[in-house]
Design a protein around this motif. Structure first.
Motif, PDB file in Angstrom:
ATOM      1  N   VAL A 162       9.114  -6.864   0.891  1.00 22.49           N
ATOM      2  CA  VAL A 162       9.407  -5.329   0.129  1.00 22.49           C
ATOM      3  C   VAL A 162      10.178  -5.589  -1.099  1.00 22.49           C
ATOM      4  N   LEU A 163       9.771  -4.452  -1.935  1.00 23.11           N
ATOM      5  CA  LEU A 163      10.221  -4.559  -3.198  1.00 23.11           C
ATOM      6  C   LEU A 163      11.950  -4.695  -3.383  1.00 23.11           C
ATOM      7  N   THR A 164      12.296  -5.515  -4.204  1.00 23.78           N
ATOM      8  CA  THR A 164      13.918  -5.408  -4.095  1.00 23.78           C
ATOM      9  C   THR A 164      14.419  -4.560  -5.381  1.00 23.78           C
ATOM     10  N   PRO A 165      15.523  -3.770  -4.738  1.00 25.22           N
ATOM     11  CA  PRO A 165      15.714  -2.631  -5.394  1.00 25.22           C
ATOM     12  C   PRO A 165      16.695  -3.107  -6.761  1.00 25.22           C
ATOM     13  N   PRO A 166      16.535  -2.620  -7.770  1.00 22.47           N
ATOM     14  CA  PRO A 166      17.333  -2.969  -9.089  1.00 22.47           C
ATOM     15  C   PRO A 166      18.846  -3.138  -8.749  1.00 22.47           C
ATOM     16  N   SER A 167      19.298  -2.525  -7.877  1.00 27.06           N
ATOM     17  CA  SER A 167      20.935  -2.695  -7.572  1.00 27.06           C
ATOM     18  C   SER A 167      21.238  -3.898  -6.921  1.00 27.06           C
ATOM     19  N   ASP A 168      20.236  -4.674  -6.400  1.00 26.02           N
ATOM     20  CA  ASP A 168      20.353  -5.686  -5.653  1.00 26.02           C
ATOM     21  C   ASP A 168      20.283  -6.995  -6.795  1.00 26.02           C
ATOM     22  N   MET A 169      19.768  -6.707  -7.846  1.00 23.16           N
ATOM     23  CA  MET A 169      19.434  -7.712  -8.954  1.00 23.16           C
ATOM     24  C   MET A 169      20.705  -8.210  -9.899  1.00 23.16           C
ATOM     25  N   SER A 170      21.611  -7.222  -9.705  1.00 23.01           N
ATOM     26  CA  SER A 170      22.964  -7.071 -10.442  1.00 23.01           C
ATOM     27  C   SER A 170      23.784  -8.391 -10.134  1.00 23.01           C
ATOM     28  N   LYS A 181       0.724  -1.197   0.058  1.00 24.05           N
ATOM     29  CA  LYS A 181      -0.098   0.199   0.051  1.00 24.05           C
ATOM     30  C   LYS A 181       0.955   1.325   0.039  1.00 24.05           C
ATOM     31  N   ASP A 182       2.047   1.309   0.702  1.00 22.15           N
ATOM     32  CA  ASP A 182       2.753   2.337   1.010  1.00 22.15           C
ATOM     33  C   ASP A 182       4.094   2.517   0.016  1.00 22.15           C
ATOM     34  N   THR A 183       3.996   1.962  -1.166  1.00 23.26           N
ATOM     35  CA  THR A 183       5.003   1.970  -2.035  1.00 23.26           C
ATOM     36  C   THR A 183       4.528   2.470  -3.528  1.00 23.26           C
ATOM     37  N   ASP A 184       5.595   2.591  -4.360  1.00 24.43           N
ATOM     38  CA  ASP A 184       5.137   3.218  -5.552  1.00 24.43           C
ATOM     39  C   ASP A 184       4.568   2.359  -6.648  1.00 24.43           C
ATOM     40  N   ILE A 185       4.288   1.159  -6.138  1.00 24.54           N
ATOM     41  CA  ILE A 185       3.981   0.160  -6.952  1.00 24.54           C
ATOM     42  C   ILE A 185       2.796   0.426  -7.926  1.00 24.54           C
ATOM     43  N   PRO A 194       6.340  -7.765  -9.250  1.00 19.54           N
ATOM     44  CA  PRO A 194       7.858  -7.466  -9.559  1.00 19.54           C
ATOM     45  C   PRO A 194       8.645  -8.048  -8.288  1.00 19.54           C
ATOM     46  N   TRP A 195       9.990  -8.246  -8.808  1.00 18.51           N
ATOM     47  CA  TRP A 195      10.897  -8.608  -7.813  1.00 18.51           C
ATOM     48  C   TRP A 195      10.738  -8.170  -6.327  1.00 18.51           C
ATOM     49  N   HIS A 196      10.776  -8.956  -5.482  1.00 20.51           N
ATOM     50  CA  HIS A 196      10.604  -8.659  -3.900  1.00 20.51           C
ATOM     51  C   HIS A 196      11.275  -9.853  -3.092  1.00 20.51           C
ATOM     52  N   HIS A 197      11.356  -9.563  -1.879  1.00 19.19           N
ATOM     53  CA  HIS A 197      12.194 -10.478  -1.043  1.00 19.19           C
ATOM     54  C   HIS A 197      11.570 -10.290   0.334  1.00 19.19           C
ATOM     55  N   HIS A 240      11.365 -20.442  -2.149  1.00 16.18           N
ATOM     56  CA  HIS A 240      12.057 -19.142  -2.304  1.00 16.18           C
ATOM     57  C   HIS A 240      13.079 -19.136  -0.926  1.00 16.18           C
ATOM     58  N   GLU A 241      14.182 -19.034  -1.007  1.00 18.03           N
ATOM     59  CA  GLU A 241      15.091 -19.170   0.250  1.00 18.03           C
ATOM     60  C   GLU A 241      14.778 -17.939   1.046  1.00 18.03           C
ATOM     61  N   SER A 242      15.215 -17.584   2.143  1.00 19.17           N
ATOM     62  CA  SER A 242      15.297 -16.584   3.014  1.00 19.17           C
ATOM     63  C   SER A 242      15.814 -15.258   2.250  1.00 19.17           C
ATOM     64  N   ASN A 243      15.136 -14.212   2.075  1.00 19.88           N
ATOM     65  CA  ASN A 243      15.433 -12.828   1.306  1.00 19.88           C
ATOM     66  C   ASN A 243      16.064 -13.466  -0.322  1.00 19.88           C
ATOM     67  N   GLN A 244      15.612 -14.482  -0.860  1.00 19.81           N
ATOM     68  CA  GLN A 244      16.101 -14.593  -2.416  1.00 19.81           C
ATOM     69  C   GLN A 244      15.025 -13.727  -2.833  1.00 19.81           C
ATOM     70  N   PRO A 245      15.388 -12.731  -3.852  1.00 17.76           N
ATOM     71  CA  PRO A 245      14.469 -12.251  -4.617  1.00 17.76           C
ATOM     72  C   PRO A 245      13.617 -12.990  -5.564  1.00 17.76           C
ATOM     73  N   HIS A 246      12.469 -12.899  -5.720  1.00 19.42           N
ATOM     74  CA  HIS A 246      11.800 -13.478  -6.789  1.00 19.42           C
ATOM     75  C   HIS A 246      10.578 -12.784  -7.321  1.00 19.42           C
ATOM     76  N   ALA A 247      10.005 -13.259  -8.421  1.00 17.85           N
ATOM     77  CA  ALA A 247       9.024 -12.519  -9.201  1.00 17.85           C
ATOM     78  C   ALA A 247       8.124 -13.416  -9.831  1.00 17.85           C
ATOM     79  N   LEU A 248       7.059 -12.965 -10.187  1.00 14.50           N
ATOM     80  CA  LEU A 248       5.913 -13.774 -10.918  1.00 14.50           C
ATOM     81  C   LEU A 248       5.274 -13.190 -11.976  1.00 14.50           C
TER      82      LEU A 248
END
Length: 206
Positions: A198-206, A88-92, A131-134, A168-176
């Protein structure tokens, strides 16, 4: 009238619990992830409606061959549950919030509680991207109806259908992502229930 309403709603919740437990027990992956708890307690839940509930209930393309009773039970409880507003309080964006449907079956703001597990239903309409989240909690998805492309950081994408699971492992980013079909899943969490996704920042996907 109130007593009759309460009795009808209780029957709906007990059917939801029974069909959920039955489908869960049929899946070796789910029971290996964490056994369905034998100490589930009934608790009061205040209904909270959101637009996504209507999208879910009106989706005539959603049809389960393997778990029809569970799909029906999840839908039957729709008016009596608390629909979640995880982002709710994100820019999704409103489009995501209006079409991504989730309520808790076992856990906070749910008709049932257990210290051992959190269990949710998750619905996505066709052509939808989650989108990617963890989150710290380890997680297992099981497809109840439809299909979708499951994405996990460090893994190949997978198209999963009824009865298939994704861990999904602990804190493993995933999307669907859904393509031409909708998707309905059971989602189980174990450990660290207190921290929301929480949504995963793009910087954490590199």
């Amino acid at each position: 009238m109130s007593n009759r309403f309460d009795m009808d709603r209780e029957a709906v919740f007990q059917t939801l619990l029974r069909t959920t437990q039955s489908a869960y027990a049929e899946s070796a992956a789910m029971t290996d992830f964490t056994p369905f708890p034998d100490n589930v307690a009934r608790q009061a839940v205040t209904p909270f409606h959101r637009k996504c509930c209507d999208v879910f209930c009106q989706d005539k393309a959603l049809a389960s061959q393997k778990y029809p009773a569970l799909q029906d039970a999840i839908r039957a409880a729709s008016d009596a549950v608390h629909w979640r507003e995880t982002y709710k309080d994100t820019d999704i964006g409103d489009d995501f919030m209006d079409r991504f449907a989730c309520y808790c079956i076992i856990g906070e703001n749910a008709p049932f509680m257990s210290a051992a597990i959190r269990l949710f239903m998750v619905y996505m309409p066709p052509h939808f991207y989650y989108p990617w989240h963890h989150h710290p909690a380890e997680e297992m998805y099981m497809v109840v109806s439809g299909n979708g492309v499951f994405k996990r950081k460090g893994c190949l994408d997978e198209m999963l259908t009824e009865g298939s699971t994704s861990f999904h492992e602990s804190n493993q980013p995933h999307a669907l992502e859904t393509l031409v079909d909708p998707l309905l899943c059971l989602v189980a969490w174990r450990d660290d229930f207190e921290t929301p996704p929480v949504l995963t920042p793009p910087s954490d996907m590199s």
